[in-house]
Design an enzyme around this catalytic site. Structure first.
Site, PDB file in Angstrom:
ATOM      1  CD  GLU A  16     -36.063 -80.899 113.532  1.00  0.00           C
ATOM      2  OE1 GLU A  16     -35.430 -81.957 113.010  1.00  0.00           O
ATOM      3  OE2 GLU A  16     -36.238 -80.037 114.342  1.00  0.00           O
TER       4      GLU A  16
ATOM      5  CB  THR B 151     -37.350 -82.717 118.042  1.00  0.00           C
ATOM      6  OG1 THR B 151     -38.547 -82.241 119.061  1.00  0.00           O
ATOM      7  CG2 THR B 151     -37.396 -82.056 116.857  1.00  0.00           C
TER       8      THR B 151
ATOM      9  NE  ARG C 176     -24.291 -82.879 125.599  1.00  0.00           N
ATOM     10  CZ  ARG C 176     -23.757 -81.367 125.841  1.00  0.00           C
ATOM     11  NH1 ARG C 176     -22.593 -81.814 126.206  1.00  0.00           N
ATOM     12  NH2 ARG C 176     -24.092 -80.871 125.763  1.00  0.00           N
TER      13      ARG C 176
ATOM     14  CD  GLN D   7     -28.428 -75.715 115.474  1.00  0.00           C
ATOM     15  OE1 GLN D   7     -29.254 -75.745 115.023  1.00  0.00           O
ATOM     16  NE2 GLN D   7     -28.053 -76.063 116.887  1.00  0.00           N
TER      17      GLN D   7
HETATM   18  P1  FAD Z   1     -22.526 -84.632 121.424  1.00  0.00           P
HETATM   19  O1  FAD Z   1     -22.082 -85.039 119.975  1.00  0.00           O
HETATM   20  O2  FAD Z   1     -22.140 -85.137 122.312  1.00  0.00           O
HETATM   21  O3  FAD Z   1     -21.384 -83.003 120.977  1.00  0.00           O
HETATM   22  C1  FAD Z   1     -21.867 -81.920 122.657  1.00  0.00           C
HETATM   23  C2  FAD Z   1     -20.679 -81.359 122.666  1.00  0.00           C
HETATM   24  O4  FAD Z   1     -19.749 -82.196 123.548  1.00  0.00           O
HETATM   25  C3  FAD Z   1     -19.845 -80.651 121.451  1.00  0.00           C
HETATM   26  O5  FAD Z   1     -19.115 -79.858 121.706  1.00  0.00           O
HETATM   27  C4  FAD Z   1     -18.774 -81.691 121.017  1.00  0.00           C
HETATM   28  O6  FAD Z   1     -17.560 -81.307 120.081  1.00  0.00           O
HETATM   29  C5  FAD Z   1     -18.296 -82.069 122.176  1.00  0.00           C
HETATM   30  N1  FAD Z   1     -17.529 -83.800 122.800  1.00  0.00           N
HETATM   31  C6  FAD Z   1     -18.553 -85.040 121.611  1.00  0.00           C
HETATM   32  N2  FAD Z   1     -17.642 -85.826 121.661  1.00  0.00           N
HETATM   33  C7  FAD Z   1     -17.295 -85.578 122.973  1.00  0.00           C
HETATM   34  C8  FAD Z   1     -16.304 -86.755 123.356  1.00  0.00           C
HETATM   35  N3  FAD Z   1     -16.105 -87.753 123.842  1.00  0.00           N
HETATM   36  N4  FAD Z   1     -14.759 -85.890 124.369  1.00  0.00           N
HETATM   37  C9  FAD Z   1     -15.667 -84.340 125.001  1.00  0.00           C
HETATM   38  N5  FAD Z   1     -15.972 -83.970 124.262  1.00  0.00           N
HETATM   39  C10 FAD Z   1     -17.010 -84.647 122.708  1.00  0.00           C
HETATM   40  N6  FAD Z   1     -32.008 -81.284 121.227  1.00  0.00           N
HETATM   41  C11 FAD Z   1     -33.392 -81.552 121.681  1.00  0.00           C
HETATM   42  O7  FAD Z   1     -32.853 -81.603 122.910  1.00  0.00           O
HETATM   43  N7  FAD Z   1     -34.083 -82.934 121.073  1.00  0.00           N
HETATM   44  C12 FAD Z   1     -33.756 -82.495 120.254  1.00  0.00           C
HETATM   45  O8  FAD Z   1     -34.997 -83.018 119.133  1.00  0.00           O
HETATM   46  C13 FAD Z   1     -32.655 -81.774 119.067  1.00  0.00           C
HETATM   47  N8  FAD Z   1     -32.526 -82.376 117.495  1.00  0.00           N
HETATM   48  C14 FAD Z   1     -31.357 -81.981 117.354  1.00  0.00           C
HETATM   49  C15 FAD Z   1     -31.157 -82.227 115.935  1.00  0.00           C
HETATM   50  C16 FAD Z   1     -30.029 -81.845 115.009  1.00  0.00           C
HETATM   51  C17 FAD Z   1     -29.767 -81.532 114.012  1.00  0.00           C
HETATM   52  C18 FAD Z   1     -28.878 -80.605 115.652  1.00  0.00           C
HETATM   53  C19 FAD Z   1     -28.544 -79.973 115.307  1.00  0.00           C
HETATM   54  C20 FAD Z   1     -29.397 -80.194 117.589  1.00  0.00           C
HETATM   55  C21 FAD Z   1     -30.583 -80.652 117.696  1.00  0.00           C
HETATM   56  N9  FAD Z   1     -30.735 -80.620 119.436  1.00  0.00           N
HETATM   57  C22 FAD Z   1     -31.509 -81.535 120.115  1.00  0.00           C
HETATM   58  C23 FAD Z   1     -29.326 -80.064 119.995  1.00  0.00           C
HETATM   59  C24 FAD Z   1     -28.498 -81.200 120.762  1.00  0.00           C
HETATM   60  O9  FAD Z   1     -29.103 -81.722 121.364  1.00  0.00           O
HETATM   61  C25 FAD Z   1     -27.614 -80.054 121.258  1.00  0.00           C
HETATM   62  O10 FAD Z   1     -26.947 -79.232 120.782  1.00  0.00           O
HETATM   63  C26 FAD Z   1     -26.629 -80.471 122.401  1.00  0.00           C
HETATM   64  O11 FAD Z   1     -25.917 -79.786 123.146  1.00  0.00           O
HETATM   65  C27 FAD Z   1     -25.376 -80.890 121.990  1.00  0.00           C
HETATM   66  O12 FAD Z   1     -25.630 -82.801 121.350  1.00  0.00           O
HETATM   67  P2  FAD Z   1     -25.100 -84.059 119.869  1.00  0.00           P
HETATM   68  O13 FAD Z   1     -25.612 -84.492 119.946  1.00  0.00           O
HETATM   69  O14 FAD Z   1     -24.172 -82.955 119.338  1.00  0.00           O
HETATM   70  O15 FAD Z   1     -23.497 -84.260 121.882  1.00  0.00           O
END
Ligand code: FAD
Length: 293
Positions: free
Chosen positions: A17, A48, A107, A178
């Site tokens: 990455e 990213t 997200r 993560q």
């Molecule tokens: P989601 O899947 O939307 O989840 C976020 C939270 O909301 C979780 O607690 C989940 O349980 C909850 N949730 C999900 N869907 C719902 C729903 N329908 N109703 C209610 N609650 C819900 N960040 C960056 O800014 N740029 C990057 O490039 C980046 N790359 C990443 C790569 C990896 C492999 C990982 C693990 C993380 C990365 N992140 C990045 C960090 C990530 O953006 C954050 O952890 C963020 O807070 C959550 O993103 P998500 O896509 O998991 O969100």
């Protein structure tokens, strides 16, 4: 090529990455590092997306060059928090034009000035909303994030798993974890995930900790559990940069070897724009990966 094929391959493989620069002044430096990492020919490189939705132009530019000039399959990240429908649609079209077929749909962390209510009313409150949009927009291979130690906003793991299932039903082809420093956390998570009926490939994400400051940053970002074996190593070696780097790389390799030994075939390494770290990892694993350097 869709990287899902690479992940499903019977071979043991590694991807890396990189992260984009924050501004023009460091663009060339980041580009140089990503090209050096590309020269190591990992199975793919993920790029990213700038935190808070900023930095998309650099993600796109680096991903485009990796894909088209360096000839390495690229996974471009995209976050949706605060993004409008037109922004996402334009970005997806730009990805298609650049020949990028693989997207990590996220997200993103909530910006400090965005309330949870504002998030819920936004076009894409969660990654699953973005995944549905990407699935409808074209033939992309879609990755999504998962959290063996539970996402910081979830109070119980059951909720996290429920929403993870929603992301897969929305169209995620695979999940990347993560960082974690104790493989048992991953194995426990996988067991529970499979029990909920989520069967897509899960790619473990391993972060080599090569400096004392990185420990604090990693903890702040992920809240990861640090096992005693790991904290002793940091206590002992963090005052010597060379020693810490070597110990951190070997700890990461040890985690990767254990993952491979237990049936995982693809590992993603958070190399943080450090070609020397990426090269050292491949060197340590050359016999296991069947790659001689
Ligand atoms: P989601 O899947 O939307 O989840 C976020 C939270 O909301 C979780 O607690 C989940 O349980 C909850 N949730 C999900 N869907 C719902 C729903 N329908 N109703 C209610 N609650 C819900 N960040 C960056 O800014 N740029 C990057 O490039 C980046 N790359 C990443 C790569 C990896 C492999 C990982 C693990 C993380 C990365 N992140 C990045 C960090 C990530 O953006 C954050 O952890 C963020 O807070 C959550 O993103 P998500 O896509 O998991 O969100």
């Amino acid at each position: 090529m869709k990287i899902l094929q690479e992940i499903l391959d019977r071979k043991l493989t590694i991807s890396f990455e990189v992260f984009p620069p924050k501004n023009d002044s460091t663009f060339e430096e980041v580009l140089q590092a990503t090209e050096e990492i590309a020269a190591l020919k990992p199975s793919f490189i993920s790029v990213t997306y700038g935190a808070g939705g900023k930095g998309g132009k650099y993600t796109m530019e680096i991903a485009r060059r990796l894909q088209n000039t360096d000839g390495v399959e690229t996974l471009a990240h995209l976050t949706c928090v605060g993004a409008g429908r037109e922004d996402v649609s334009a970005y997806l079209q730009a990805m298609k034009n650049a020949g990028i077929h693989n997207i990590m749909a996220l997200r993103g962390d909530l910006p400090e000035d965005m309330s949870p209510d504002a998030m819920r009313e936004s076009p894409y409150p969660h990654a699953s909303d973005l995944i549905r949009e990407i699935r409808a927009a074209g033939d992309f291979c879609i990755g999504a994030a998962c959290y063996p130690e539970v996402h910081v906003e979830s109070s119980v793991q059951a909720d996290d798993l429920k929403y993870l299932k929603e992301k897969v039903e929305a169209g995620a082809d695979f999940l990347t974890t993560q960082m974690f420093f104790d493989n048992n956390l991953l194995y426990n998570f996988l067991y529970k995930l499979r029990e909920t009926g989520v069967m897509v490939p899960v790619v473990p994400g391993i972060m080599p900790i090569t400096g004392a400051n990185q420990v604090k940053r990693a903890l702040k970002l992920s809240g990861s559990f640090m096992p005693r074996r790991f904290t002793s190593l940091v206590d002992k070696f963090s005052s010597s940069p060379d020693a810490m780097k070597q110990a951190g790389i070997i700890y990461a390799c040890d985690q990767i070897i254990d993952l491979f030994a237990n049936g995982i075939r693809h590992v993603h390494v958070y190399t943080m724009n450090k070609p020397d770290v990426a090269a050292a990892i491949l060197n340590h694993l050359s016999g296991i990966l069947g790659r001689i350097f």
